[in-house]
Design an enzyme around this catalytic site. Structure first.
Site, PDB file in Angstrom:
ATOM      1  CG  HIS A 158      -2.078   0.940   1.092  1.00  0.00           C
ATOM      2  ND1 HIS A 158      -1.934   2.310   1.139  1.00  0.00           N
ATOM      3  CD2 HIS A 158      -3.398   0.707   0.909  1.00  0.00           C
ATOM      4  CE1 HIS A 158      -3.120   2.876   0.988  1.00  0.00           C
ATOM      5  NE2 HIS A 158      -4.026   1.928   0.845  1.00  0.00           N
ATOM      6  NE  ARG A 199      -3.403   7.482  -1.827  1.00  0.00           N
ATOM      7  CZ  ARG A 199      -3.765   6.474  -2.598  1.00  0.00           C
ATOM      8  NH1 ARG A 199      -3.975   6.666  -3.883  1.00  0.00           N
ATOM      9  NH2 ARG A 199      -3.909   5.268  -2.103  1.00  0.00           N
TER      10      ARG A 199
END
Length: 512
Positions: free
Chosen positions: A289, A312
């Site tokens: 990740h 994000r």
């Protein structure tokens, strides 16, 4: 006929009758078993579920709804697995909660195949067909998975777009409760209220019990150290091996052994299944990740807390230590991770980088439930843009122009979430929320081979009898990269299928 002969015949008849009676009694009596062994008749047979993450709980809920008793074994002290920590949401399409015209999101399958990468393209005809059926099952049953959870009382009315998705389809609630916790706690509370459900924590399965080619139960050991055994159909939902740094991860991806992980250190369980004939697939496909927090108070801790992809998606951008952007933040996890790893590493043990995740006040308003928690944990802080330097100010101004639609984004980003800071308002006094992030081993796409009915495929591709697997313990669904929001979905979809298949199996057993 003489008296002696008559007496002999009478005695013989009595003996035959008595022998017949004793034989019938023997056949109808259960052979006593050790107190360490639990056995079930077909009429009251319990299903055995190994692992209490969302896949295991979804299977258990399905079985309980069909009045089949469940014994769930969990090796940790508390149930919930990694699922309870999931914070971005659960994918589903098309659903009534998505924006735009009804049923307009038809690209979930295509996005999943694209995200999976070249593994699907290079696979042989039979294997590719099986992989595509798994993805088809995942995406085609996604909308019903959302509705199933909503009917149980989970709020999934808020929808966001994550990296790698061409449409907003990741569902979560509008409140402050993270989606993983909301879903897992709802199912756990439902199950605990049922007299058909038994949960045993602190119990490690040590062996899968077989009789010939058929799985008949498991052996396990709890905190008391006593070896025990359960008999019944088995569902394995034990998760992946991303925390097994010195075992399976070292064996299949030795290049990642120095990386931090979002998983607690514990051994993978796939070996228990290969010991009884299960096959493995894609074990080298490990997802790193791109954004896990580096705790400023404990920077070298190898276990990291995930910075949700949702951040994000709602407008967050990534900056180097020099204040520059270097990637489209809405790309897939793999592509963003690769971009970060092309930068100079900050330290080698554990291997980590120095990247800043930055959000404005507009993104904060939508993601406040996450950010407030991260601030409380000391993983993020509220500050001003001046702290990041002059170059960061220039970078944020260019980003804001793209978010306003006044310029093309230099990295091709098209979706900016709820970013609201205007380009003309950007200054050193602009309020931002920041946290240092680095890539960390997060999810394993590889595992045991299953079909779309979650049956384990053994030697020669034949389906194994009496055992099923769902969730991260399996392989073949995500290829080289799992889309954000699809881990919880995989658990619900294939966990429910596992429950349905056990119901069918027990019903067939009962008719034999």
């Amino acid at each position: 006929m003489s008296r002696r002969r008559i007496l002999t015949l009478i005695i013989l008849s009595v003996f035959i009758a008595l022998a017949s009676f004793l034989w019938r009694m023997l056949l109808s009596t259960t052979v006593p078993t050790s107190s360490k062994i639990s056995t079930m008749t077909r009429e009251n047979q319990s299903a055995i579920i190994v692992g209490s993450g969302l896949a295991g709980l979804s299977a258990a809920s399905t079985l309980i709804s069909h009045s089949i008793p469940v014994i769930l074994l969990e090796r940790s002290a508390k149930p919930g697995g990694n699922s309870i920590k999931a914070s971005s949401g659960i994918n589903g399409a098309p659903t009534k909660y998505q924006s735009g015209p009804p049923l307009s999101d038809t690209s979930f399958y295509a996005d999943s195949i694209h995200s999976a990468g070249k593994l699907f393209e290079s696979a042989g005809r039979e294997e590719r067909g099986r992989r595509e059926r798994l993805v088809g099952t995942l995406t085609n049953r996604s909308a019903s998975a959302i509705e199933w959870l909503v009917e149980k009382g989970v709020d999934l009315s808020f929808v966001a777009q994550l990296g790698g998705h061409s449409f907003p389809r990741t569902h979560r609630g509008g409140g402050k409760t993270p989606p993983g916790f909301a879903i897992v706690s709802t199912l756990l509370n439902e199950l605990k209220a049922s007299p058909l459900f038994t949960l045993q924590t602190g119990c490690v399965v040590t062996k899968v019990v077989q009789a010939g080619e058929r799985v008949e139960g498991v052996q396990y050991q709890c905190d008391d150290g006593e070896e025990k055994e359960l008999r019944g159909p088995v569902v394995f939902a034990t998760g992946g091996f991303a925390g097994d740094a010195h075992g399976m991860l070292k064996a299949f991806r030795p290049d990642l052994t120095g990386f931090p992980s979002t998983n607690e250190p514990r051994p993978g369980s796939q070996g228990l299944l290969t010991a009884v004939g299960a096959q493995l697939l894609d074990m080298e496909q490990v997802q790193v990740h791109p954004t896990s927090f580096v705790d400023p108070k404990d920077a070298s801790n190898p276990v990291k807390f995930l910075a949700a992809e949702f951040l994000r998606g709602e407008g967050g951008l990534l900056l180097t230590s020099g204040g520059k952007r270097f990637v489209n933040e809405m790309e897939t996890r793999k592509n963003i991770t690769d971009a970060i790893m092309r930068l100079p590493a900050k330290q080698e043990v554990p291997k980590q980088w120095d990247v800043q995740l930055v959000l404005d006040e507009g993104a904060y308003e939508v993601a406040s439930s996450h950010i407030d928690f991260y601030v409380f944990k000391g993983l993020m802080k509220k500050t001003t843009l001046s702290e990041l330097g002059a170059e960061a100010g220039k970078t944020v101004r260019k980003y804001a122009l793209a978010a306003e639609g006044e310029a093309d984004d230099e990295f091709g980003r098209m979706h900016f979430g709820h970013w609201e800071l205007k380009s003309e308002e950007v200054s050193g006094k602009s309020v931002v929320f920041i946290g240092r992030v680095t890539p960390a081993v997060h999810f394993t796409m590889g595992g045991v081979v299953i079909n779309e009915h979650v049956g384990l495929l053994g030697k020669k591709g034949l389906t194994m009898e009496g055992i099923w697997a769902a969730g991260e313990v399996t392989g073949g669904i995500h290829g080289e990269n799992r889309l954000g929001g699809s881990s919880l979905l995989e658990c619900v979809v294939f966990g429910r299928i596992a429950g349905e298949e056990v119901v069918r199996y027990v019903s067939q057993e009962g008719r034999q």
